[in-house]
Design a protein around this motif. Structure first.
Motif, PDB file in Angstrom:
ATOM      1  N   THR A 284       0.998  -1.232  -0.288  1.00 39.33           N
ATOM      2  CA  THR A 284       0.111   0.045   0.031  1.00 39.33           C
ATOM      3  C   THR A 284       0.904   1.258  -0.071  1.00 39.33           C
ATOM      4  OG1 THR A 284      -1.665  -1.278   1.136  1.00 39.33           O
ATOM      5  CG2 THR A 284      -1.779   1.225   1.219  1.00 39.33           C
TER       6      THR A 284
ATOM      7  N   GLN B 179      -3.254   3.339  -1.695  1.00 41.15           N
ATOM      8  CA  GLN B 179      -3.409   2.443  -2.504  1.00 41.15           C
ATOM      9  C   GLN B 179      -2.849   1.225  -2.810  1.00 41.15           C
ATOM     10  OE1 GLN B 179      -3.306   5.029  -6.268  1.00 41.15           O
ATOM     11  NE2 GLN B 179      -5.614   5.033  -6.761  1.00 41.15           N
TER      12      GLN B 179
ATOM     13  N   TRP C  74      -0.901  -1.296  -4.392  1.00 39.45           N
ATOM     14  CA  TRP C  74       0.036  -1.467  -5.670  1.00 39.45           C
ATOM     15  C   TRP C  74       0.625  -2.822  -5.987  1.00 39.45           C
ATOM     16  CZ3 TRP C  74       1.951   2.547  -9.131  1.00 39.45           C
ATOM     17  CH2 TRP C  74       1.473   3.630  -8.946  1.00 39.45           C
TER      18      TRP C  74
ATOM     19  N   GLN D  20      -7.341  -6.766  -4.276  1.00 35.39           N
ATOM     20  CA  GLN D  20      -8.002  -6.293  -5.381  1.00 35.39           C
ATOM     21  C   GLN D  20      -7.006  -4.890  -5.775  1.00 35.39           C
ATOM     22  OE1 GLN D  20     -10.488  -7.077  -7.802  1.00 35.39           O
ATOM     23  NE2 GLN D  20      -9.783  -5.216  -9.170  1.00 35.39           N
TER      24      GLN D  20
ATOM     25  N   ASP E  97      -5.236  -1.349  -7.101  1.00 36.50           N
ATOM     26  CA  ASP E  97      -5.464   0.084  -7.320  1.00 36.50           C
ATOM     27  C   ASP E  97      -4.446   0.342  -8.673  1.00 36.50           C
ATOM     28  OD1 ASP E  97      -7.674   0.217  -5.702  1.00 36.50           O
ATOM     29  OD2 ASP E  97      -6.061   0.461  -4.419  1.00 36.50           O
TER      30      ASP E  97
ATOM     31  N   LEU F  91      -7.653   2.872 -13.642  1.00 36.26           N
ATOM     32  CA  LEU F  91      -6.638   2.377 -12.943  1.00 36.26           C
ATOM     33  C   LEU F  91      -5.252   2.231 -13.711  1.00 36.26           C
ATOM     34  CD1 LEU F  91      -8.422  -0.931 -11.562  1.00 36.26           C
ATOM     35  CD2 LEU F  91      -8.135   1.324 -10.497  1.00 36.26           C
TER      36      LEU F  91
END
Length: 245
Positions: free
Chosen positions: A101, A105, A107, A145, A147, A165
């Motif tokens: 993170t 977000q 990654w 999931q 980002d 995205l």
């Protein structure tokens, strides 16, 4: 926080050292390598040594898996013969991907995409396939999931928007096929916990190509001509065993 994201070194020591010097000049301490440390080029042992000494995080590429034992082509067997058992185990045991993170977000960093190390994700892949690359794949250790997705494999630096995205390819250090210059990616995230956003910069560098060509010519590796042509032109050369149908 700054990350230097490298990939597809392909046993090209001269290009690797050029990128290393640039990363050091910029004072970046986090060096993440997204696979294909070996294969194609003449100095797998030296480049692997550099990765083990200098990289912070490393994931497995398709050539790493092949050289470690996943296939037995001439271009797999030659570098395999130069590496120790410990080095081959290192390649075989590299993780598939990284999920972290940054700037609130998630990654994801992988070599070839999120479906498998031998499954190629192209800029012209279908939207459905690109969207699926952000989805979890627990079988490969990808539990979130994502980002944002950073990958390698196609040797072409790019940044796409996939339904809002970011899909980013970091390019190739040792075997670029969109230029003749070594390429890597710098990602810069805010240091404060509540910071948002990021910046991305592609860096292209010259390196001592003549020395790399000389090393290839002296190495005895298979497909020397194809490798040198790729270094000189930035154009992919199909590799076929001489005389084979």
């Amino acid at each position: 926080m700054k990350l230097a994201v490298l990939a597809d070194l392909h046993a090209n020591l001269e290009a690797t050292l050029s990128v290393h010097a640039d990363v050091q000049r910029r004072g970046i301490s986090e060096v993440w390598v997204l696979g294909d440390l070996v294969g194609k080029g003449p100095r797998p042992r030296e480049v692997l040594d550099w990765v083990q000494q200098s990289a912070t995080r490393v994931v497995q590429g398709n050539w790493d898996a092949r050289v470690a034992g996943a296939s037995h082509r001439p271009q797999d067997l030659w570098p395999r013969s130069l590496l120790s058992g410990a080095a081959l185990r290192y390649l075989a045991e590299l993780p598939y991907g990284i999920e972290e993170t940054f700037a609130r977000q998630i990654w994801r960093f992988v070599h070839a995409g999120s479906r498998g190390v031998f499954h190629r994700l192209y800029p012209h892949s279908s939207l459905q396939e690109q969207v699926a690359a952000f989805e979890p794949n627990p079988a490969l250790g990808l539990h979130e999931q994502a980002d944002a997705l950073v990958y390698a494999d196609i040797h072409e630096a790019l940044m796409l928007d996939v339904e809002g995205l970011p899909l980013i390819n970091c390019g190739s250090v040792g075997n670029p096929l969109d230029s003749t210059l070594a390429c890597y990616l710098i990602l810069d995230f805010p240091d404060e916990p509540q910071g948002v956003g990021y910046s991305a910069q592609f860096v292209r560098l010259p390196y001592n190509r003549a020395a790399e060509v000389t090393a290839a010519e002296a190495s005895g590796m298979p497909f020397t001509r194809e490798y040198i042509t790729e270094l000189l032109t930035g154009a992919y050369q199909r590799r076929r065993v001489r005389g084979a149908e």
